[in-house]
Design an enzyme around this catalytic site. Structure first.
Site, PDB file in Angstrom:
ATOM      1  N   GLU A  42       6.976   2.806  11.024  1.00  0.00           N
ATOM      2  CA  GLU A  42       5.587   2.752  11.490  1.00  0.00           C
ATOM      3  C   GLU A  42       4.747   2.067  10.419  1.00  0.00           C
ATOM      4  OE1 GLU A  42       4.489   6.831  11.839  1.00  0.00           O
ATOM      5  OE2 GLU A  42       6.118   7.278  13.232  1.00  0.00           O
ATOM      6  N   LYS A  98       1.654   2.058   7.749  1.00  0.00           N
ATOM      7  CA  LYS A  98       0.986   3.072   6.931  1.00  0.00           C
ATOM      8  C   LYS A  98      -0.517   2.799   6.968  1.00  0.00           C
ATOM      9  CE  LYS A  98       1.497   5.546   2.582  1.00  0.00           C
ATOM     10  NZ  LYS A  98       0.124   5.811   2.295  1.00  0.00           N
ATOM     11  N   ASP A 133      -4.431   3.093   6.404  1.00  0.00           N
ATOM     12  CA  ASP A 133      -5.161   3.367   5.174  1.00  0.00           C
ATOM     13  C   ASP A 133      -6.521   3.966   5.517  1.00  0.00           C
ATOM     14  OD1 ASP A 133      -5.677   3.477   2.545  1.00  0.00           O
ATOM     15  OD2 ASP A 133      -6.038   1.339   2.263  1.00  0.00           O
ATOM     16  N   TYR A 192       2.262  12.267  13.661  1.00  0.00           N
ATOM     17  CA  TYR A 192       3.144  13.365  13.252  1.00  0.00           C
ATOM     18  C   TYR A 192       2.818  14.605  14.069  1.00  0.00           C
ATOM     19  CZ  TYR A 192       5.532  16.493   9.880  1.00  0.00           C
ATOM     20  OH  TYR A 192       6.354  17.401   9.268  1.00  0.00           O
ATOM     21  N   LYS A 199       5.167   0.418  -0.090  1.00  0.00           N
ATOM     22  CA  LYS A 199       3.788  -0.010  -0.328  1.00  0.00           C
ATOM     23  C   LYS A 199       3.723  -1.520  -0.506  1.00  0.00           C
ATOM     24  CE  LYS A 199       0.614   2.566  -1.814  1.00  0.00           C
ATOM     25  NZ  LYS A 199      -0.198   3.720  -1.731  1.00  0.00           N
ATOM     26  N   CYS A 226     -29.960 -18.347 -20.330  1.00  0.00           N
ATOM     27  CA  CYS A 226     -30.155 -17.633 -19.073  1.00  0.00           C
ATOM     28  C   CYS A 226     -30.526 -18.608 -17.957  1.00  0.00           C
ATOM     29  CB  CYS A 226     -31.259 -16.590 -19.235  1.00  0.00           C
ATOM     30  SG  CYS A 226     -31.644 -15.746 -17.684  1.00  0.00           S
ATOM     31  N   CYS A 245     -34.322 -17.741 -16.828  1.00  0.00           N
ATOM     32  CA  CYS A 245     -35.529 -17.896 -17.652  1.00  0.00           C
ATOM     33  C   CYS A 245     -35.306 -18.788 -18.868  1.00  0.00           C
ATOM     34  CB  CYS A 245     -36.067 -16.536 -18.086  1.00  0.00           C
ATOM     35  SG  CYS A 245     -35.004 -15.702 -19.279  1.00  0.00           S
ATOM     36  N   CYS A 274     -29.130 -11.432 -21.162  1.00  0.00           N
ATOM     37  CA  CYS A 274     -30.379 -12.141 -21.411  1.00  0.00           C
ATOM     38  C   CYS A 274     -31.330 -11.121 -22.041  1.00  0.00           C
ATOM     39  CB  CYS A 274     -30.963 -12.667 -20.103  1.00  0.00           C
ATOM     40  SG  CYS A 274     -32.665 -13.206 -20.314  1.00  0.00           S
ATOM     41  N   CYS A 291     -37.899 -12.114 -17.758  1.00  0.00           N
ATOM     42  CA  CYS A 291     -36.865 -12.747 -16.944  1.00  0.00           C
ATOM     43  C   CYS A 291     -36.972 -12.203 -15.509  1.00  0.00           C
ATOM     44  CB  CYS A 291     -35.509 -12.421 -17.564  1.00  0.00           C
ATOM     45  SG  CYS A 291     -34.122 -13.119 -16.695  1.00  0.00           S
TER      46      CYS A 291
HETATM   47  S1  IVH Z   1       3.652  10.726   8.081  1.00  0.00           S
HETATM   48  C1  IVH Z   1       4.877  14.470   5.583  1.00  0.00           C
HETATM   49  N1  IVH Z   1       2.977   8.391   8.994  1.00  0.00           N
HETATM   50  O1  IVH Z   1       0.090   8.445   4.181  1.00  0.00           O
HETATM   51  C2  IVH Z   1       4.598  13.103   6.066  1.00  0.00           C
HETATM   52  N2  IVH Z   1       1.728   9.283   7.189  1.00  0.00           N
HETATM   53  O2  IVH Z   1       1.126   9.127   1.443  1.00  0.00           O
HETATM   54  C3  IVH Z   1       3.499  13.090   7.004  1.00  0.00           C
HETATM   55  N3  IVH Z   1      -0.102   7.844   6.448  1.00  0.00           N
HETATM   56  O3  IVH Z   1      -1.055  11.723   3.842  1.00  0.00           O
HETATM   57  C4  IVH Z   1       2.821  11.826   7.032  1.00  0.00           C
HETATM   58  N4  IVH Z   1       0.225   6.237   7.903  1.00  0.00           N
HETATM   59  O4  IVH Z   1      -2.355  10.185   5.357  1.00  0.00           O
HETATM   60  C5  IVH Z   1       2.715   9.347   8.089  1.00  0.00           C
HETATM   61  N5  IVH Z   1       2.506   6.343   9.931  1.00  0.00           N
HETATM   62  C6  IVH Z   1       2.235   7.285   9.040  1.00  0.00           C
HETATM   63  C7  IVH Z   1       1.168   7.175   8.119  1.00  0.00           C
HETATM   64  C8  IVH Z   1       0.958   8.193   7.190  1.00  0.00           C
HETATM   65  C9  IVH Z   1      -0.532   6.651   6.894  1.00  0.00           C
HETATM   66  C10 IVH Z   1      -0.728   8.538   5.304  1.00  0.00           C
HETATM   67  C11 IVH Z   1      -0.973   9.995   5.509  1.00  0.00           C
HETATM   68  C12 IVH Z   1      -0.283  10.685   4.384  1.00  0.00           C
HETATM   69  C13 IVH Z   1      -0.087   9.604   3.414  1.00  0.00           C
HETATM   70  C14 IVH Z   1       1.122   9.871   2.583  1.00  0.00           C
END
Ligand code: IVH
Length: 666
Positions: free
Chosen positions: A113, A115, A117, A226, A312, A406, A409, A424, A430
């Protein structure tokens, strides 16, 4: 309508609005005309308010939030909200794979999946209704932010169908898409509010807002990833998430099954570049073991599950042409070199400018006009230049020569040892520095005069306001000549300026913008010295005898009042009737403790420690926090630590009981 008919109509309207929300916010397939939607919502609101017995916390009318400031209640998580292990390269992923093979010793399947942010959230449902939403907090317990979360239209308040478990928890990420984020910051700029550095901060900041009706106006969204519960429909993560989608949750459709780590790597590669085109931020990929049975075998460490990891991404970079370098003069006189770039897309926004930090940075990276440079978004609002693509450098390019004067001025710049930036020094002449002082003076924590940055700019440019004292000379006629003002706005400004004459001295002192004299120091000074006249007359010795005023602040104050222009400003403010002394109730009561340093220790019976401290200051003394040979007295309460007492005796410092101290100050 009789009650039965009303109940039926309410149910019908709720169903209609829930479905419309689902189509619009979860499926992104708007189907209902805005007017029809608004009318339905209005009708429902009216029916509910006329028939309070049909109240339902899960009604779509509950999404508008409330103006009442909420205190968040702390809630313990039934299952801790763990974080994920991070991997950064193929080798680390292969380690993950090896461990899984070793422990499971059978075939297994991965789910990949994105991740997301944002800010993680845990949603609790009972009998198909949203019961509670809790932030991650410290992982063990979080804040109950249900009222805020209810305003997010893609989160179902009532679930669809009948196949969901009676009780379950679902976790996901609350985020703000790029478009909404840009719009939000645009509005904040217009309202002169500080911008959010990135969508993640904006999302987590919004989630913690106390007024849920304001949260309702923010473009929050939520992906779920989840599912937790004892009666989940399937024995694997993938199928459970698909089921959750049928119940009305926004489960991302970017989710795949992989049979090998190579397939996982393919997914990672795809999204490492593909993320550029996503309408929201991701910072990596999450890899999970699909089978719940196998997840259980793998278990977790105290910090993170062993059945999942994340990959990451490196910070996103873009390569673009550096067209020119300009130099900005900040409100404090600090010079910031700025790269003017050929517009380029980076992490969802178009970037035209980036920070070059300072002269050293330019020299270190040997950044030249005409170069192709790499830019990256850090935690800050403005992206930064992080490198040069030397292979694209044209012959004949010349090293950048940093400016010596500057740009605003013309004053020669200075660079104090140990400081990264050039400054400056023309603080009073200024233009951006003058405007900075004016802005600071009117700001909310200072004189609280309702004036926007752009208006200050105009007042200054028109020559109406040059120093902070000039605000008090403004007349309606002056303002009406400016295109920004009409009768009413001019009146309002004059009124606001008039009201600022009641602002207490400590804030006026802060408003003057003396170097190192922030809010707290201003308060200290005001309370212990009492008036601007006494402050201007105070010498270095006198200043440093005040609690928490050190050499640096004392010198800055003396330097400030050695400038004629600053004395004129004080004179102007005095004439205008601004508060330049504290009111009687706060004034020093005597000089009985002048020049004396007192330390407070233990607990007292008549006064609190804070009050004793105030008494010391009111009588001209200084409350110090550590014992030294320069300490004049110890004001001793009950239960003083033995080591402290020993030190006091060793240094022969006289000890005063609470009563003796009170007697001393009469
Ligand atoms: S699963 C125990 N799936 O990443 C694992 N987390 O560093 C449950 N996050 O606190 C998390 N996308 O806020 C999961 N597709 C994804 C995610 C995800 C972002 C975040 C989540 C978690 C953090 C972990």
């Amino acid at each position: 309508m009789n009650k039965l008919e009303i109940a039926a109509r309410i149910a019908e309207l709720r169903q209609f609005i829930d479905t419309a929300n689902y189509k619009y916010y979860v499926l992104s397939q708007p189907e209902v005309d805005d007017r029809v939607y608004d009318n339905a919502l209005k009708e429902l609101q009216e029916l509910e308010s006329e028939n309070p017995e049909f109240f339902d916390a899960a009604s779509p009318t509950q999404r508008v939030g409330s103006d009442i400031n909420q205190e968040f209640e702390q809630v313990a998580h039934a299952f801790p909200m763990l974080s994920l292990d991070n991997t950064y390269n193929k080798e680390e992923l292969i380690e993950f794979e090896k461990r899984n093979k070793r422990i499971l010793n059978e075939n297994f399947e991965y789910i990949c999946e994105l991740k997301y942010d944002g800010a993680s959230i845990s949603l609790h449902y009972e009998n198909g209704k949203l019961l509670r939403a809790v932030t991650r907090g410290d992982g063990e317990k979080g804040d109950d932010v249900t009222a805020n979360v209810k305003t997010i239209k893609s989160i179902p308040l009532t679930l669809k169908g009948k196949s969901y478990p009676g009780v379950f928890e679902i976790r996901g990420e609350i985020f703000i898409p790029h478009k909404g984020f840009e719009k939000m910051n645009e509005e904040r700029r217009e309202q002169q509010l500080p911008e959010f550095a990135n969508p993640r901060n904006a999302a987590s900041g919004t989630l913690k807002m106390q007024n849920s009706s304001l949260v309702a106006k923010r473009p929050l969204d939520c992906f779920l990833y989840y599912l937790i519960g004892s009666r989940l429909p399937f024995d694997n993560h993938y199928d459970n998430m698909q089921a959750a989608r049928d119940w009305g949750f926004k489960v991302p459709d970017i989710i795949i099954k992989c049979q090998s780590i190579d397939e996982v790597l393919g997914f990672i590669e795809k999204w490492e570049t593909g993320r550029k085109n996503l309408p929201f931020d991701i910072d990596g990929v999450v890899i999970k073991i699909n089978s719940l049975r196998q997840q259980e075998i793998l278990g977790m460490t105290a910090k993170s599950p062993r059945w999942a990891t994340s990959y990451k991404f490196k910070a996103e970079q873009a390569l673009t042409l550096l067209e020119s370098i300009s130099y900005q003069v900040g409100r404090t006189g600090a010079i910031t070199p700025v790269a003017n770039l050929s517009p380029v897309q980076l992490a969802g926004t178009t970037v035209k400018r980036a920070s070059l930090h300072n002269a050293d940075q330019i020299a270190l990276l040997d950044i030249r006009v005409g170069d192709f440079v790499y830019i990256e978004k850090g935690g800050e609002i403005i992206p930064k230049v992080v490198g040069v693509e030397k292979s694209k450098r044209l012959a004949g390019s010349k090293p950048t020569e940093y400016i010596s004067h500057c740009p605003e001025c013309g004053t020669r710049l200075i660079r104090t040892e140990g400081e990264a930036k050039h400054f400056c020094p023309n603080t009073d002449g200024c233009p951006p520095q003058i405007k900075g002082k004016l802005e600071h003076f009117v700001s909310r924590k200072a004189m609280d005069i309702g004036l926007a940055e752009a208006t200050i700019e105009q007042l200054f440019d028109e020559g109406l306001v040059n120093t902070v004292a000039d605000f008090y000379q403004l007349k309606n006629e002056d303002l009406l000549k400016l295109d920004r003002f009409a009768e009413k706005s001019a009146d309002n400004l004059i009124k606001s300026i008039e009201e600022s004459k009641n602002v207490p001295f400590e804030r006026v002192l802060f408003a003057l913008g003396i170097r190192f004299v922030g809010e707290t120091v201003a308060k200290k000074l005001a309370r212990s010295i009492g008036s601007i006249d006494l402050l201007m007359a105070a010498d270095f010795e006198k200043l440093v005898s005040i609690d928490e005023i050190g050499d640096k602040i004392a010198s800055a104050i003396i330097e400030h009042f050695s400038v004629q222009k600053h004395l004129d400003i004080v004179e102007g403010l005095k004439k205008a009737g601004v508060q330049l002394a504290i009111k009687e109730s706060q004034a020093p009561q005597s000089n009985l403790l002048a020049g004396k340093s007192l330390i407070i220790s233990g607990t007292f019976s008549k006064y609190s420690r804070e009050q004793i401290k105030e008494l010391i200051e009111k009588h001209g003394g200084k409350n110090v926090s550590s014992i030294s040979s320069k300490t004049d007295y110890l004001v001793a309460g009950e239960n003083i630590g033995p080591s402290k007492l020993e030190k006091i005796k060793e240094l022969n410092i006289p000890i005063l009981s609470e009563d003796e101290f009170l007697e001393m100050i009469g």
